[in-house]
Design an enzyme around this catalytic site. Structure first.
Site, PDB file in Angstrom:
ATOM      1  CD  GLN A  90     -30.790  -7.645  25.277  1.00 11.74           C
ATOM      2  OE1 GLN A  90     -31.625  -8.528  25.096  1.00 11.74           O
ATOM      3  NE2 GLN A  90     -31.110  -6.358  25.235  1.00 11.74           N
ATOM      4  CG  HIS A 154     -35.085  -8.933  22.539  1.00  8.02           C
ATOM      5  ND1 HIS A 154     -36.084  -8.270  21.864  1.00  8.02           N
ATOM      6  CD2 HIS A 154     -34.579  -8.025  23.418  1.00  8.02           C
ATOM      7  CE1 HIS A 154     -36.180  -7.020  22.308  1.00  8.02           C
ATOM      8  NE2 HIS A 154     -35.254  -6.861  23.256  1.00  8.02           N
ATOM      9  CD  GLU A 248     -47.259  -8.904  28.278  1.00  9.89           C
ATOM     10  OE1 GLU A 248     -47.830  -8.136  27.489  1.00  9.89           O
ATOM     11  OE2 GLU A 248     -47.177 -10.150  28.088  1.00  9.89           O
ATOM     12  CE1 TYR A 258     -50.009 -16.338  28.201  1.00 13.08           C
ATOM     13  CE2 TYR A 258     -49.255 -17.867  26.513  1.00 13.08           C
ATOM     14  CZ  TYR A 258     -49.880 -17.628  27.724  1.00 13.08           C
ATOM     15  OH  TYR A 258     -50.403 -18.681  28.459  1.00 13.08           O
ATOM     16  CE1 TYR A 269     -36.825  -0.047  25.750  1.00 11.71           C
ATOM     17  CE2 TYR A 269     -36.491  -0.937  23.548  1.00 11.71           C
ATOM     18  CZ  TYR A 269     -36.640  -1.125  24.915  1.00 11.71           C
ATOM     19  OH  TYR A 269     -36.593  -2.399  25.439  1.00 11.71           O
TER      20      TYR A 269
END
Length: 374
Positions: A90, A154, A248, A258, A269
């Site tokens: 990613q 990520h 979110e 958070y 998953y």
């Protein structure tokens, strides 16, 4: 013009109460007929991550694979002088943002996965530079997360400025959920705040905490790929990928936690659970969460009078389900969801241009423009 912005303020502020926001889960969409078309305005892009309009109407576009384009009248010009970019999973070249006073100072900001620094692999960095023709000059890395990792998950990442000129950017937890996001002595899984030149503000929340990363503004995040300033309140809104469920939207506050991965509305998953709680004292509840996950990427508030029925709505791209989601917000809650351009492809980003039109980056397709029909 003053009357228009006064009306806009009323529309936005009427959507929010003074009460603390509570998480909202809406499983059923409420579709309606919307009269618009779309056209591809910049074709031939693979993963167009970031978009920014220059004052002359041309566009800067980043490709995750590392190419940076200056697009003039639909023609792509390669920007030279790029830093070394670590392309894996990613990670790659990510967001682009102009300084709010770009016409005065010429600063452009980029986030990307960088191999520089400690360890093998890479981690997210933010750099500023200027354009000389189609070449980057005066380059300076403002922040580089450490240590590097060969994991492909990520990286984040988006960039935003607030009304006071502070620079915010997001870095994902790099697939190390049990260590990074809850530890303020470590990078990753955080929203950061800097001055526009990379200096750390003296009032950052952890500036006096021993061993803390002083640039951190909030923590407990998973993989934030949306960051936007609310056009009326000026607050920074963020969205992030959850696991299986639990994407979110959060309204970012100074020094707040958070919750990832201690609290979550998602599961692994493979269907197993990694936490049995969704609330905990000292951890913030999301403004909104998605179940199932839509894999959100990019978002924008609609302030353009070209879309009167969407005024004040939040648009979010869905990578997983190939559409743009329109969220209608009333009384501090999402009250309706609508799928726009369903089946268009993986939506990597969505922005409102200075011309008032909505633009979206679609993987394998390019940049599209949403055109309302009168």
């Amino acid at each position: 013009m003053k009357q228009y912005f006064a009306l806009l303020s009323v529309i936005f502020l009427s959507s929010f109460s003074c009460a603390q926001p509570h998480p909202t889960k809406i499983l059923a969409e409420d579709p309606e007929v919307v009269n618009f078309t779309s056209e591809v305005v910049i074709p031939g892009l693979n993963i167009p991550w970031g978009m920014a309009f220059l004052p002359d109407g041309s566009m800067l576009v980043t490709e995750k694979t590392g190419e940076f384009y200056h697009v003039i009248n639909g023609e792509k010009h390669v920007i030279e002088g790029m830093p070394e970019i670590y392309v894996r999973g990613q990670g790659g070249l990510m967001d682009v943002k102009l300084h709010p006073k770009y016409e005065e100072n010429g600063w452009i900001y980029l986030t990307y996965a960088s191999p520089l620094g400690e360890g093998d692999g890479g981690n997210t960095a933010i750099m500023r530079a200027k354009l000389n023709g189609n070449t980057l000059i005066e380059k300076k890395v403002l922040y580089k997360a450490s240590p590097n990792s060969t994991k492909g998950q990520h990286f984040g990442s988006r960039i935003e400025f607030d009304n006071d000129g502070y620079l915010y950017f997001s870095i994902g937890e790099r697939g190390n959920r049990d260590v990074n996001p809850q530890d303020i002595t470590r990078d990753c899984g955080k929203i950061y705040r800097l001055y526009d030149d990379g200096r750390i503000p003296e009032d950052n929340p952890f500036i006096n905490v021993p061993n803390a990363k002083k640039a951190i503004y909030s923590y407990g995040h998973r993989n934030p790929q949306g960051l936007i300033k609310h056009p009326v309140t000026g607050k920074i809104w963020e969205h992030e990928h959850g696991p299986q469920g639990g994407d979110e939207i959060n309204i970012i506050e100074k020094g707040k936690n958070y919750g990832w991965p201690v609290i979550s509305y998602g599961i692994n998953y493979d269907g197993t659970s990694f936490t049995d709680i969704t609330e905990k004292e000292g951890m913030e509840q999301p403004f909104f969460y998605w179940t199932p996950s839509i894999a959100p990427s990019g978002m924008t508030f609609v302030t353009s009078n070209l879309y009167p029925d969407w005024m004040g709505n939040l648009l979010v791209g869905s990578l997983k389900f190939n559409y743009i989601e329109r969220l209608v917000i009333e009384n501090n809650q999402v009250v309706k969801r609508e799928k726009l351009l369903e089946g268009i492809g993986r939506v990597r980003n969505v922005i409102q241009g200075p011309d008032g039109y909505i633009y979206a980056g679609i993987e394998g397709k390019g940049i599209i423009k949403i055109i309302p029909q009168k």
